[in-house]
Write an enzyme that holds these catalytic residues in place. Structure first.
Site, PDB file in Angstrom:
ATOM      1  N   SER A 158       1.118  -1.318   0.074  1.00  0.00           N
ATOM      2  CA  SER A 158      -0.369  -0.593   0.210  1.00  0.00           C
ATOM      3  C   SER A 158       0.779   1.138  -0.094  1.00  0.00           C
ATOM      4  O   SER A 158       0.309   2.341  -0.499  1.00  0.00           O
ATOM      5  CB  SER A 158      -0.891  -0.211   0.962  1.00  0.00           C
ATOM      6  OG  SER A 158      -0.622  -0.283   1.840  1.00  0.00           O
ATOM      7  N   HIS A 173      -3.366  -3.296  -6.142  1.00  0.00           N
ATOM      8  CA  HIS A 173      -3.459  -3.126  -4.656  1.00  0.00           C
ATOM      9  C   HIS A 173      -5.013  -2.890  -4.625  1.00  0.00           C
ATOM     10  O   HIS A 173      -5.874  -2.460  -5.067  1.00  0.00           O
ATOM     11  CB  HIS A 173      -3.176  -1.515  -4.634  1.00  0.00           C
ATOM     12  CG  HIS A 173      -3.082  -0.936  -3.300  1.00  0.00           C
ATOM     13  ND1 HIS A 173      -3.725   0.582  -3.038  1.00  0.00           N
ATOM     14  CD2 HIS A 173      -3.478  -1.946  -2.317  1.00  0.00           C
ATOM     15  CE1 HIS A 173      -3.664   0.637  -1.781  1.00  0.00           C
ATOM     16  NE2 HIS A 173      -3.022  -0.664  -0.925  1.00  0.00           N
ATOM     17  N   GLU A 209      -6.525  -0.856  -7.730  1.00  0.00           N
ATOM     18  CA  GLU A 209      -5.954   0.031  -8.323  1.00  0.00           C
ATOM     19  C   GLU A 209      -4.400  -0.962  -8.947  1.00  0.00           C
ATOM     20  O   GLU A 209      -4.213  -1.549  -8.128  1.00  0.00           O
ATOM     21  CB  GLU A 209      -5.362   0.445  -6.994  1.00  0.00           C
ATOM     22  CG  GLU A 209      -5.123   1.480  -7.192  1.00  0.00           C
ATOM     23  CD  GLU A 209      -4.991   2.839  -5.699  1.00  0.00           C
ATOM     24  OE1 GLU A 209      -4.127   2.463  -5.269  1.00  0.00           O
ATOM     25  OE2 GLU A 209      -4.977   3.970  -5.930  1.00  0.00           O
ATOM     26  N   ASN A 269      -3.707   6.004  -1.376  1.00  0.00           N
ATOM     27  CA  ASN A 269      -3.703   6.576  -0.055  1.00  0.00           C
ATOM     28  C   ASN A 269      -3.456   8.150  -0.098  1.00  0.00           C
ATOM     29  O   ASN A 269      -2.942   9.082   1.341  1.00  0.00           O
ATOM     30  CB  ASN A 269      -2.285   6.036   0.274  1.00  0.00           C
ATOM     31  CG  ASN A 269      -3.098   4.843   1.313  1.00  0.00           C
ATOM     32  OD1 ASN A 269      -4.105   4.744   1.638  1.00  0.00           O
ATOM     33  ND2 ASN A 269      -2.406   3.217   1.046  1.00  0.00           N
TER      34      ASN A 269
HETATM   35  N1  LIG Z   1      -4.632  -4.722   5.996  1.00  0.00           N
HETATM   36  C1  LIG Z   1      -4.799  -4.157   4.682  1.00  0.00           C
HETATM   37  O1  LIG Z   1      -5.987  -2.795   5.662  1.00  0.00           O
HETATM   38  C2  LIG Z   1      -4.009  -3.352   3.594  1.00  0.00           C
HETATM   39  C3  LIG Z   1      -4.807  -2.472   2.606  1.00  0.00           C
HETATM   40  C4  LIG Z   1      -4.107  -2.956   1.177  1.00  0.00           C
HETATM   41  C5  LIG Z   1      -3.111  -3.064   0.974  1.00  0.00           C
HETATM   42  N2  LIG Z   1      -2.266  -4.117   1.766  1.00  0.00           N
HETATM   43  C6  LIG Z   1      -1.059  -4.242   1.894  1.00  0.00           C
HETATM   44  O2  LIG Z   1      -0.655  -5.653   1.754  1.00  0.00           O
HETATM   45  C7  LIG Z   1       0.379  -6.842   2.636  1.00  0.00           C
HETATM   46  C8  LIG Z   1       0.074  -7.311   3.615  1.00  0.00           C
HETATM   47  O3  LIG Z   1      -0.182  -6.935   5.006  1.00  0.00           O
HETATM   48  P1  LIG Z   1      -1.643  -7.264   5.986  1.00  0.00           P
HETATM   49  O4  LIG Z   1      -2.446  -6.746   6.374  1.00  0.00           O
HETATM   50  O5  LIG Z   1      -2.332  -9.208   5.088  1.00  0.00           O
HETATM   51  O6  LIG Z   1      -0.479  -7.885   6.694  1.00  0.00           O
HETATM   52  P2  LIG Z   1      -0.274  -9.510   7.537  1.00  0.00           P
HETATM   53  O7  LIG Z   1       0.633  -8.906   8.685  1.00  0.00           O
HETATM   54  O8  LIG Z   1      -1.995  -9.436   8.059  1.00  0.00           O
HETATM   55  O9  LIG Z   1       0.367 -10.600   6.668  1.00  0.00           O
HETATM   56  C9  LIG Z   1       1.141 -10.949   5.706  1.00  0.00           C
HETATM   57  C10 LIG Z   1       1.015 -12.584   5.949  1.00  0.00           C
HETATM   58  O10 LIG Z   1       2.582 -12.398   5.247  1.00  0.00           O
HETATM   59  C11 LIG Z   1       3.265 -13.496   6.071  1.00  0.00           C
HETATM   60  N3  LIG Z   1       4.652 -13.868   5.964  1.00  0.00           N
HETATM   61  C12 LIG Z   1       5.580 -13.402   6.236  1.00  0.00           C
HETATM   62  N4  LIG Z   1       6.566 -13.342   5.888  1.00  0.00           N
HETATM   63  C13 LIG Z   1       6.161 -14.394   4.706  1.00  0.00           C
HETATM   64  C14 LIG Z   1       7.577 -14.867   3.491  1.00  0.00           C
HETATM   65  N5  LIG Z   1       8.954 -14.740   3.681  1.00  0.00           N
HETATM   66  N6  LIG Z   1       6.278 -15.782   3.462  1.00  0.00           N
HETATM   67  C15 LIG Z   1       5.033 -15.778   2.507  1.00  0.00           C
HETATM   68  N7  LIG Z   1       4.181 -15.395   4.007  1.00  0.00           N
HETATM   69  C16 LIG Z   1       5.022 -14.804   4.040  1.00  0.00           C
HETATM   70  C17 LIG Z   1       2.661 -13.676   7.759  1.00  0.00           C
HETATM   71  O11 LIG Z   1       2.764 -14.269   7.949  1.00  0.00           O
HETATM   72  C18 LIG Z   1       1.114 -12.767   7.234  1.00  0.00           C
HETATM   73  O12 LIG Z   1       0.686 -13.714   7.772  1.00  0.00           O
HETATM   74  C19 LIG Z   1       1.343  -4.879   2.745  1.00  0.00           C
HETATM   75  O13 LIG Z   1       2.220  -5.287   1.669  1.00  0.00           O
HETATM   76  C20 LIG Z   1       0.324  -3.866   3.064  1.00  0.00           C
HETATM   77  O14 LIG Z   1       0.555  -2.555   2.553  1.00  0.00           O
HETATM   78  C21 LIG Z   1      -2.536  -4.461   3.478  1.00  0.00           C
END
Ligand SMILES: NC(=O)c1ccc[n+]([C@@H]2O[C@H](COP(=O)([O-])OP(=O)(O)OC[C@H]3O[C@@H](n4cnc5c(N)ncnc54)[C@H](O)[C@@H]3O)[C@@H](O)[C@H]2O)c1
Length: 287
Positions: A122, A143, A155, A193
């Site tokens: 993000s 995104h 996006e 954002n």
């Molecule tokens: N949460 C939101 O609202 C949101 C919205 C849009 C984009 N994002 C983006 O999405 C991405 C993930 O965010 P999230 O909120 O799902 O995070 P999260 O922490 O909920 O999930 C991340 C997952 O990745 C796993 N992980 C860590 N290292 C890893 C590896 N080497 N291989 C595979 N899996 C691995 C973790 O164990 C975890 O389960 C980020 O880049 C974030 O910026 C988040």
């Protein structure tokens, strides 16, 4: 790679976003290799997807057979090598540059040459992430919004290096998921954002300066501007720590003081008031 050759998709990371992304791909008929580092994260993801499919059934959007076939298309694994058969890949690992680098470098080695690798980041620059791989022309931003099964937007972000083919493929694939893709060029915060965070920040300043209570700020925006959620409710949902991090990215990347994070937001984060996930933010939540 043409759209009809895509049968299997790898989703890297099974957290908040990864489980939603896996859900929508499996629901649209794709085999999904869902990879995380520990089995317990995969179990939690399958549990969440099952509950969300049940919710779709209750709303009449899906029948029992549809739920069963969606779940059957999900292949949870801790084995990175399993992603090698994927025809398209999306990473949704934590928003930390060193984790992104490690995962993208490894995925780049494992995936076949023509396969497009997408990132759900993000706030990290897509152009910089693309440059970490040996397939910068087949790297793109995808995104998704949270919660992924519900939100209409994807996006689709074009890094400087992204080819027309990879970009168009990602736009078409997003439509096959039933989403509406919107094309955006790589820039700090993309569009979502860049527009949302100054709104949340200004709402926080209104509270800090005593202009209005959080309830009043949110009521103005809901009743007067037709926003479905007030900016402070939304900030609590996103996570105040995440909002501050994204404001830092906007401030650093664009250099304009208008993006500096409101001191009240930073104070709440320092107190551990991160929003819904910690039970307290601008509002208090029951566990
Ligand atoms: N949460 C939101 O609202 C949101 C919205 C849009 C984009 N994002 C983006 O999405 C991405 C993930 O965010 P999230 O909120 O799902 O995070 P999260 O922490 O909920 O999930 C991340 C997952 O990745 C796993 N992980 C860590 N290292 C890893 C590896 N080497 N291989 C595979 N899996 C691995 C973790 O164990 C975890 O389960 C980020 O880049 C974030 O910026 C988040």
């Amino acid at each position: 790679m043409s759209l009809d050759l895509i049968k299997t998709v790898a989703v890297l990371g099974a957290g908040t976003m990864g489980n939603g992304i896996a859900h929508v791909f499996a629901r649209a008929g794709y085999k999904v290799i869902l990879r995380d580092v520990e089995q317990k994260f995969l179990d939690r993801a399958i549990d969440t997807i099952t509950k969300n499919l049940d919710r779709e059934m209750k709303k009449g959007k899906l029948d029992e057979a549809g739920k069963g076939s969606t779940l059957a298309r999900l292949v949870p694994t801790t084995d990175f090598v399993a992603i090698a058969e994927a025809d398209f890949a999306v990473e949704a690992v934590p928003e930390r540059i060193e984790i992104k680098r490690a995962v993208l470098t490894e995925a780049d080695k494992l995936l076949r040459q023509g396969v497009v690798l997408a990132s759900n980041t993000s706030s990290i620059g897509m152009t910089a992430l693309a440059a970490m791989t040996k397939r910068p022309d087949r790297f793109v931003g995808m995104h998704f919004m949270n919660p992924v099964p519900v939100m209409q937007l994807v996006e689709v972000i074009r890094a400087l290096q992204t080819s027309d083919d990879a970009f168009n493929l990602t736009m078409e694939l997003s439509k096959k998921l039933g989403k509406t893709p919107v094309a955006v060029n790589d820039a700090p915060g993309f569009v979502s954002n860049r527009v949302l965070m100054p709104l949340i920040n200004e709402a926080a300043y209104c509270v800090m300066e005593g202009v209005a209570t959080p309830q009043a700020v949110d009521a103005v925006m809901k009743l007067g501007m037709n926003h479905p959620m007030g900016p402070l409710e939304l900030a609590d949902f996103i996570g105040l720590d995440v909002c501050v991090d994204i404001l830092h990215v906007l401030h650093d990347g664009l250099g304009d003081p208008k993006y500096r994070a409101c001191p009240l937001l930073k104070k709440y984060v320092a107190a551990g008031w991160l929003g819904r996930k910690s039970g307290r933010g601008f509002y208090a939540y029951n566990s």
